[in-house]
Scaffold this active site. Structure first.
Site, PDB file in Angstrom:
ATOM      1  N   LYS A 233       0.860  -1.188   0.000  1.00 44.67           N
ATOM      2  CA  LYS A 233       0.000   0.000   0.000  1.00 44.67           C
ATOM      3  C   LYS A 233       0.892   1.232   0.000  1.00 44.67           C
ATOM      4  CE  LYS A 233      -3.310   2.572   2.905  1.00 44.67           C
ATOM      5  NZ  LYS A 233      -4.212   2.552   4.083  1.00 44.67           N
ATOM      6  N   LYS A 245     -10.502  12.642   7.745  1.00 49.00           N
ATOM      7  CA  LYS A 245     -10.062  12.352   9.115  1.00 49.00           C
ATOM      8  C   LYS A 245     -10.134  13.663   9.888  1.00 49.00           C
ATOM      9  CE  LYS A 245      -6.653   8.760   7.946  1.00 49.00           C
ATOM     10  NZ  LYS A 245      -7.306   7.581   8.531  1.00 49.00           N
ATOM     11  N   ARG A 319      -7.651  -0.747   1.029  1.00 46.22           N
ATOM     12  CA  ARG A 319      -8.163  -2.015   0.494  1.00 46.22           C
ATOM     13  C   ARG A 319      -8.683  -1.846  -0.930  1.00 46.22           C
ATOM     14  NH1 ARG A 319     -12.395  -2.265   5.371  1.00 46.22           N
ATOM     15  NH2 ARG A 319     -10.720  -1.032   6.301  1.00 46.22           N
TER      16      ARG A 319
HETATM   17  N1  BES Z   1      -4.302   4.473   6.774  1.00 43.31           N
HETATM   18  C1  BES Z   1      -5.425   4.212   7.589  1.00 43.31           C
HETATM   19  C2  BES Z   1      -5.122   3.248   8.736  1.00 43.31           C
HETATM   20  C3  BES Z   1      -4.125   3.702   9.761  1.00 43.31           C
HETATM   21  C4  BES Z   1      -4.530   4.341  10.917  1.00 43.31           C
HETATM   22  C5  BES Z   1      -2.788   3.421   9.595  1.00 43.31           C
HETATM   23  C6  BES Z   1      -3.597   4.729  11.859  1.00 43.31           C
HETATM   24  C7  BES Z   1      -1.842   3.802  10.548  1.00 43.31           C
HETATM   25  C8  BES Z   1      -2.254   4.450  11.679  1.00 43.31           C
HETATM   26  C9  BES Z   1      -6.555   3.610   6.771  1.00 43.31           C
HETATM   27  O1  BES Z   1      -6.637   4.012   5.453  1.00 43.31           O
HETATM   28  C10 BES Z   1      -7.834   4.020   7.430  1.00 43.31           C
HETATM   29  O2  BES Z   1      -8.130   5.182   7.423  1.00 43.31           O
HETATM   30  N2  BES Z   1      -8.542   3.044   7.994  1.00 43.31           N
HETATM   31  C11 BES Z   1      -9.753   3.290   8.688  1.00 43.31           C
HETATM   32  C12 BES Z   1     -10.769   2.289   8.209  1.00 43.31           C
HETATM   33  C13 BES Z   1     -12.171   2.612   8.618  1.00 43.31           C
HETATM   34  C14 BES Z   1     -12.678   3.834   7.884  1.00 43.31           C
HETATM   35  C15 BES Z   1     -13.035   1.413   8.300  1.00 43.31           C
HETATM   36  C16 BES Z   1      -9.487   3.122  10.182  1.00 43.31           C
HETATM   37  O3  BES Z   1      -8.721   2.244  10.567  1.00 43.31           O
HETATM   38  O4  BES Z   1     -10.040   3.890  10.945  1.00 43.31           O
HETATM   39 ZN    ZN Z   2      -4.820   4.668   4.592  1.00 42.21          ZN
HETATM   40 ZN    ZN Z   3      -7.788   5.814   5.218  1.00 44.15          ZN
END
Ligand code: BES
Ligand code: ZN
Ligand code: ZN
Length: 468
Positions: A233, A245, A319
Site C-alpha cells: 500500500k 479524518k 483495500r
Molecule cells: N491508513 C489508515 C489506517 C491507519 C490508521 C494506519 C492509523 C496507521 C495508523 C486507513 O486508510 C484508514 O483510514 N482506515 C480506517 C478504516 C475505517 C474507515 C473502516 C481506520 O482504521 O479507521
Molecule cells: Zn490509509
Molecule cells: Zn484511510
C-alpha cells in the site's frame, strides 16, 4: 560507519563488552558496578581505550532481538561519546554467526538518522566497528549489512514528508534506485490505469492534483521458481478523502506508504544479496484527499475481475487500491502473495506497536510468524471467521468497503480476500501499529521503522527457492 570482522584485537578508541545477569566472563570483575540490566550502557571514560559495558539482562532469555536492541542502544552511546572506532567482544551467548548477524543489524539500524532536512545535521564521528570473531563470518556480515541497509532505505522513504514524496515521486524513486540492477521497473500513470481498468486505485487517487501510479517491480533470476508477489500500500498521504479524518494530528498519514516502502526495501535486500528467486512487487501509490473530483461515499467501483464495491467510507481506501494489485498478482500467476499495508487503526489497537497482524493461509502465516520472530519483524495471527463476512454486505454492490460491526482489521482482510484466487497461498500483513516508533528505543530510532523488509526478504529467500 563501516563494520568489519577482526580475528585479533585492533587498536581502537573504545571497547564494547556485554554483561549478563551472573554470566561468567563478565568484562572486568574489578569494576564495581558493571551493568547487567538489558540494553543499559555503562561508560568507563577513565580507561584507555574507553570501556563500554552493555547489559543483556537474564542471559538465559537472550535471543537475536535482545542483541539487536542492545547493539542499537550501545551504538548510539558510542556516537554520543564521540568515539571514532570501537572493538566489540561478542557476548558468546548464541552461536557466533547469529551474534554477528544480530549485532551488525542492531548497530546499523540503531545508528539510523533521518536528518537530511536539518540545517545542522551532525556528521557521524564513529568510523569503524570491529567485531572480534573466532572464525570468518563474512557471509553473515554481508547479509546483515544488506538487510539493515534495505530496512534503512524503507525508513528513508516512509519518513519523507508528503510534499516531497508524491505518488509519482515514489514511482520515480523505484525506477532510479533499481536502474542499474536486475530489477525491471514498470510504471503506469493515470491514463494507463484507466486503460487497464485498475479502477480502485484510480478512484482513490482522483481527488488529488498529484495523480496515482501503479509500480511493478520484477526480479527474476530463475523463471522456473514459483513466483512470489509482494503487494504494498503506497498512500503518500491519507487525509481520509471526503470521509475526512478529523480530531487528531494526522501528519503520521504521510507514512501510509510504509507497505510500499517495505516492498521496495525487500527488493533492495534481495538484489544486494544476489538472492536466487522469482519475485514481483506490486505497488499502488496515491494520495487520498477531499476535492470536487474526489471519490464519493456511495460511489460504485467495478473491478476487472467482476467484483463490484460500494464505497461506504472513502477513508477505507487502502483495500480499494490493494484490490487492483491482488487481481494483477493472480493474472501474473503468483503462487505466493503477501500484501503489506498500514491498513487499519483496529490492528494497531489490537496488537500495539510491536506486532503486526497477519491473516491468510495457515501454512504461509505460520512460516511468516516464524521468520518474523527470527528477523525482529514480529507478526501475530488473527482469524478470518466466515461469520464476519456478512458485515461486508451491500444493498447494490457485491460488497462494501467497511465492516458494519467490530473487528475492523479482520473485515479489512476479508475484503481483500475477495480479490485473491483460491489456488494462491495468500497472507495479509497489517502494519498500522509497528510502522512507526514513537520514541527512540533499541534499534528503532523515533520515526519510520522499515517494518516488514526483513521478514519478506527472508521469506522469498527461504520459500520461493523450493517448489513444494
Ligand atoms: N491508513 C489508515 C489506517 C491507519 C490508521 C494506519 C492509523 C496507521 C495508523 C486507513 O486508510 C484508514 O483510514 N482506515 C480506517 C478504516 C475505517 C474507515 C473502516 C481506520 O482504521 O479507521
Ligand atoms: Zn490509509
Ligand atoms: Zn484511510
Amino acid at each position: 560507519m563501516q563494520i568489519h570482522l577482526a580475528m585479533n584485537p585492533v587498536p581502537v578508541a573504545a571497547v564494547l563488552r556485554f554483561s549478563g545477569d551472573g554470566q561468567d566472563g563478565v568484562p572486568d570483575t574489578s569494576l564495581a558496578e558493571w551493568q547487567t540490566e538489558a540494553a543499559a550502557v555503562s561508560v568507563y571514560r577513565d580507561r584507555q581505550p574507553v570501556l563500554l559495558v552493555v547489559g543483556l539482562g537474564d542471559t538465559s532469555k537472550v535471543d537475536a532481538d535482545t542483541l539487536r536492541k542492545a547493539a542499537g542502544t550501545a551504538l548510539r552511546r558510542v556516537e554520543k561519546e564521540a568515539l571514532a572506532s570501537v572493538l566489540v567482544y561478542l557476548p558468546g551467548v548464541l552461536d557466533e554467526e547469529r551474534e554477528i548477524e544480530a549485532l551488525t543489524e542492531g548497530m546499523l539500524l540503531g545508528a539510523y538518522k533521518f536528518d537530511r532536512y536539518k540545517a545542522k545535521a551532525k556528521s557521524a564521528v564513529l568510523q569503524d566497528v570491529y567485531l572480534l570473531a573466532k572464525a570468518d563470518h563474512s557471509a553473515a556480515l554481508t547479509k546483515a549489512t544488506a538487510f539493515a541497509g534495505a530496512t534503512n532505505l524503507a525508513r528513508d522513504l516512509a519518513n519523507e514528508p508528503p510534499n516531497v514524496l508524491r505518488p509519482a515521486t515514489l514511482a520515480e524513486f523505484a525506477q532510479r534506485h533499481f536502474a542499474d540492477s536486475n530489477v525491471e521497473v514498470t510504471v503506469w500513470d493515470e491514463a494507463r490505469l484507466l486503460e487497464e481498468r485498475m479502477m480502485g486505485l484510480y478512484a482513490v487517487g482522483k481527488g488529488s492534483t498529484h495523480p496515482p501510479r501503479y509500480v511493478e517491480l520484477r526480479y527474476q533470476t530463475d523463471a522456473t521458481l514459483p513466483l512470489v508477489a509482494l503487494v504494498g500500500k503506497g498512500l503518500t498521504f491519507d487525509a481520509g478523502g471526503i470521509s475526512l479524518k478529523s480530531g487528531r494530528d494526522i501528519s503520521d498519514m504521510r507514512m501510509d506508504m510504509a507497505g510500499a516502502a517495505a516492498v521496495i526495501g525487500a527488493f533492495a535486500a534481495l538484489v544486494t544479496t544476489g538472492a536466487k528467486c522469482n519475485v514481483v512487487g506490486l505497488i499502488v501509490a496515491a494520495e487520498n484527499l477531499p476535492d470536487g473530483s474526489a471519490m464519493l461515499p456511495g460511489e460504485l467501483i467495478q473491478y476487472r475481475n467482476g467484483v463490484s464495491v460500494q464505497v461506504a467510507n472513502t477513508d477505507a481506501e487502502g483495500r480499494l487500491a490493494l484490490a487492483d494489485a491482488l487481481i494483477r498478482a493472480h493474472e501474473l500467476g503468483a503462487k505466493y502473495v503477501i500484501d503489506i499495508a498500514t491498513l487499519t487503526g483496529a490492528a494497531a489497537n489490537a496488537l500495539g506497536t510491536k506486532y503486526a497482524a497477519v491473516f491468510g493461509q495457515k501454512q504461509l502465516v505460520d512460516q511468516l510468524c516464524e521468520l518474523g520472530e527470527a528477523t525482529g519483524d514480529f507478526l501475530w495471527p488473527l482469524p478470518l471467521p466466515p461469520e464476519y463476512e456478512s458485515q461486508l454486505k451491500s444493498d447494490y454492490a457485491d460488497i462494501t468497503n467497511i465492516g458494519k460491526g467490530k473487528g475492523g482489521a479482520i473485515t479489512a482482510a476479508l475484503f481483500l480476500r475477495h480479490f485473491v484466487d483460491d489456488g494462491q497461498a495468500w497472507a495479509h500483513i497489517d502494519i498500522a501499529g509497528p510502522m512507526e516508533a514513537e520514541r527512540t528505543e533499541g534499534y528503532s530510532p523515533a520515526g519510520a521503522t522499515g517494518f516488514g523488509v526483513r521478514v519478506m526478504a527472508e521469506f522469498v529467500v527461504h520459500y520461493s527457492s523450493r517448489d513444494e
